[in-house]
Design a protein around this motif. Structure first.
Motif, PDB file in Angstrom:
ATOM      1  N   ALA A   1       9.243   3.362 -10.042  1.00 36.54           N
ATOM      2  CA  ALA A   1      10.519   3.104  -9.771  1.00 36.54           C
ATOM      3  C   ALA A   1      10.943   1.772  -9.961  1.00 36.54           C
ATOM      4  O   ALA A   1      12.112   1.369  -9.739  1.00 36.54           O
ATOM      5  CB  ALA A   1      10.697   3.337  -8.177  1.00 36.54           C
ATOM      6  N   GLY A   2      10.313   0.969 -10.825  1.00 32.52           N
ATOM      7  CA  GLY A   2      10.599  -0.385 -11.194  1.00 32.52           C
ATOM      8  C   GLY A   2      10.215  -1.389 -10.248  1.00 32.52           C
ATOM      9  O   GLY A   2      11.049  -2.390 -10.134  1.00 32.52           O
ATOM     10  N   LEU A   3       9.554  -1.114  -9.036  1.00 32.00           N
ATOM     11  CA  LEU A   3       9.045  -2.052  -8.078  1.00 32.00           C
ATOM     12  C   LEU A   3       7.996  -2.787  -8.444  1.00 32.00           C
ATOM     13  O   LEU A   3       6.852  -2.208  -8.974  1.00 32.00           O
ATOM     14  CB  LEU A   3       9.067  -1.481  -6.852  1.00 32.00           C
TER      15      LEU A   3
ATOM     16  N   ASP B   1       0.988  -1.129   0.091  1.00 27.58           N
ATOM     17  CA  ASP B   1      -0.037  -0.085  -0.011  1.00 27.58           C
ATOM     18  C   ASP B   1       0.907   1.454   0.097  1.00 27.58           C
ATOM     19  O   ASP B   1       0.355   2.284  -0.941  1.00 27.58           O
ATOM     20  CB  ASP B   1      -0.954  -0.326   1.330  1.00 27.58           C
ATOM     21  N   THR B   2       1.894   1.237   0.804  1.00 30.05           N
ATOM     22  CA  THR B   2       2.713   2.297   0.848  1.00 30.05           C
ATOM     23  C   THR B   2       3.578   2.511  -0.400  1.00 30.05           C
ATOM     24  O   THR B   2       3.575   3.848  -0.834  1.00 30.05           O
ATOM     25  CB  THR B   2       3.824   2.033   1.974  1.00 30.05           C
ATOM     26  N   ARG B   3       3.719   1.566  -1.055  1.00 25.68           N
ATOM     27  CA  ARG B   3       4.500   1.648  -2.339  1.00 25.68           C
ATOM     28  C   ARG B   3       3.636   2.084  -3.411  1.00 25.68           C
ATOM     29  O   ARG B   3       3.962   3.048  -4.221  1.00 25.68           O
ATOM     30  CB  ARG B   3       5.116   0.410  -2.699  1.00 25.68           C
ATOM     31  N   SER B   4       2.520   1.688  -3.536  1.00 30.44           N
ATOM     32  CA  SER B   4       1.512   2.434  -4.454  1.00 30.44           C
ATOM     33  C   SER B   4       1.220   3.735  -4.220  1.00 30.44           C
ATOM     34  O   SER B   4       0.858   4.484  -5.320  1.00 30.44           O
ATOM     35  CB  SER B   4       0.081   1.281  -4.298  1.00 30.44           C
ATOM     36  N   MET B   5       1.111   4.156  -2.942  1.00 29.92           N
ATOM     37  CA  MET B   5       0.989   5.528  -2.638  1.00 29.92           C
ATOM     38  C   MET B   5       1.993   6.552  -3.245  1.00 29.92           C
ATOM     39  O   MET B   5       2.139   7.850  -3.341  1.00 29.92           O
ATOM     40  CB  MET B   5       0.502   5.864  -1.138  1.00 29.92           C
ATOM     41  N   HIS B   6       3.398   5.826  -3.038  1.00 30.39           N
ATOM     42  CA  HIS B   6       4.439   6.820  -3.476  1.00 30.39           C
ATOM     43  C   HIS B   6       5.137   6.382  -5.007  1.00 30.39           C
ATOM     44  O   HIS B   6       6.020   6.630  -5.257  1.00 30.39           O
ATOM     45  CB  HIS B   6       5.612   6.466  -2.578  1.00 30.39           C
TER      46      HIS B   6
ATOM     47  N   ASP C   1      -5.071  -1.686  -6.826  1.00 32.27           N
ATOM     48  CA  ASP C   1      -6.477  -1.583  -7.035  1.00 32.27           C
ATOM     49  C   ASP C   1      -7.146  -2.208  -5.784  1.00 32.27           C
ATOM     50  O   ASP C   1      -6.586  -3.292  -5.222  1.00 32.27           O
ATOM     51  CB  ASP C   1      -6.555  -2.481  -8.556  1.00 32.27           C
ATOM     52  N   GLU C   2      -8.306  -1.943  -5.966  1.00 32.41           N
ATOM     53  CA  GLU C   2      -9.440  -2.673  -4.902  1.00 32.41           C
ATOM     54  C   GLU C   2      -9.243  -3.954  -5.206  1.00 32.41           C
ATOM     55  O   GLU C   2      -9.674  -4.546  -6.325  1.00 32.41           O
ATOM     56  CB  GLU C   2     -10.757  -2.124  -4.590  1.00 32.41           C
TER      57      GLU C   2
END
Length: 261
Positions: free
Chosen positions: A53-55, A43-48, A61-62
């Protein structure tokens, strides 16, 4: 009188249900907390903007199925898998009962469960370890699955080849300890070849996933499967011992006889 094959299968299925239930409890207590920690990372990755960044990004998505429903589905799947493994376990036990070491059916069942855990669970886990949701590229799922299946099949092959070697040595090596030492060396060499020659998992661990999450998930997954195999070996062995104790005295004397098929 020997056990009927059908009765052995029924005990295998019942032991499988118990093994699946204990595995489901282990998932809830051990694996699920680590999965939730990994989902927070997603979730943190999706928000940032982790995708830019290639991750690997899976949490934007829900989900089509809620987390609670996934947990329930995982528990049901554990029971189904437990029954399937229990039936296969019973078939192998029925075929090899007179050749398995151990005191009584409980001892034989625990030996078989230990071999099953080592071949089907531990060896694949060492070569293709489980990763939490925050790790893994969807594009490599097919390759990871293929590698895991190859290691699993090789583990089963080793579990078959080493007893065959032991039977071949039985009439040629008079000292049991020497024969067992050769068996151990052969097993170690074969396992070493699998670990050395089979390619490793193609996925890299992203920098934003703490090492503690990776290892906690791998150990929890291994513990969950270990609990399943331990429960299967104990439950099946105790069910077989109980059935043997309930037979007439003359039949009990034949407790070491092969299972009737």
């Amino acid at each position: 009188m020997a056990f009927g094959f059908g009765s052995v299968l029924r005990r295998g299925a019942l032991a499988g249900v118990l093994a699946g239930l204990t595995a489901a409890v282990a998932i809830w207590l051990l694996v699920e907390p680590v999965i939730r920690r990994a989902l927070v990372i997603e979730d943190t990755r999706s928000m940032h903007g982790g995708q830019s960044a290639g991750l690997p990004l899976h949490g934007g998505d829900e989900p089509l199925v809620s987390r609670s429903a996934q947990v329930v589905g995982g528990a049901v799947t554990s029971v189904i898998v437990g029954v399937a493994v229990g039936v296969i376990f019973a078939v192998v036990f029925a075929r090899m009962r007179d050749r398995l070491p151990g005191r009584g059916d409980l001892g034989r069942s625990l030996v078989l469960a230990t071999v099953g855990f080592a071949a089907v669970t531990l060896l694949p886990a060492l070569k293709i370890p489980a990763n939490p949701p925050a790790v893994g590229d969807p594009a490599t799922v097919g390759r990871r699955t293929t590698l895991y299946a190859v290691v699993l099949l090789l583990g089963v092959a080793i579990a078959v080849v080493v007893p065959m070697l032991d039977r071949w040595l039985d009439g040629r090596v008079s000292v049991p300890s020497t024969r067992w030492a050769i068996d151990v060396v052969a097993a170690v060499l074969l396992v070493g070849l699998v670990l050395a020659l089979v390619p490793a998992t193609p996925d890299q661990v992203p920098a934003d996933v703490p090492a503690a999450v990776i290892w906690d998930f791998r150990l929890a997954s291994l513990a969950q499967l270990g609990v399943m195999w331990l429960t299967l070996g104990l439950a099946f062995g105790l069910l077989m011992e109980r059935a043997g104790a309930g037979r007439p005295e003359g039949a009990r004397a034949e407790a070491g006889a092969p299972v009737a098929t």
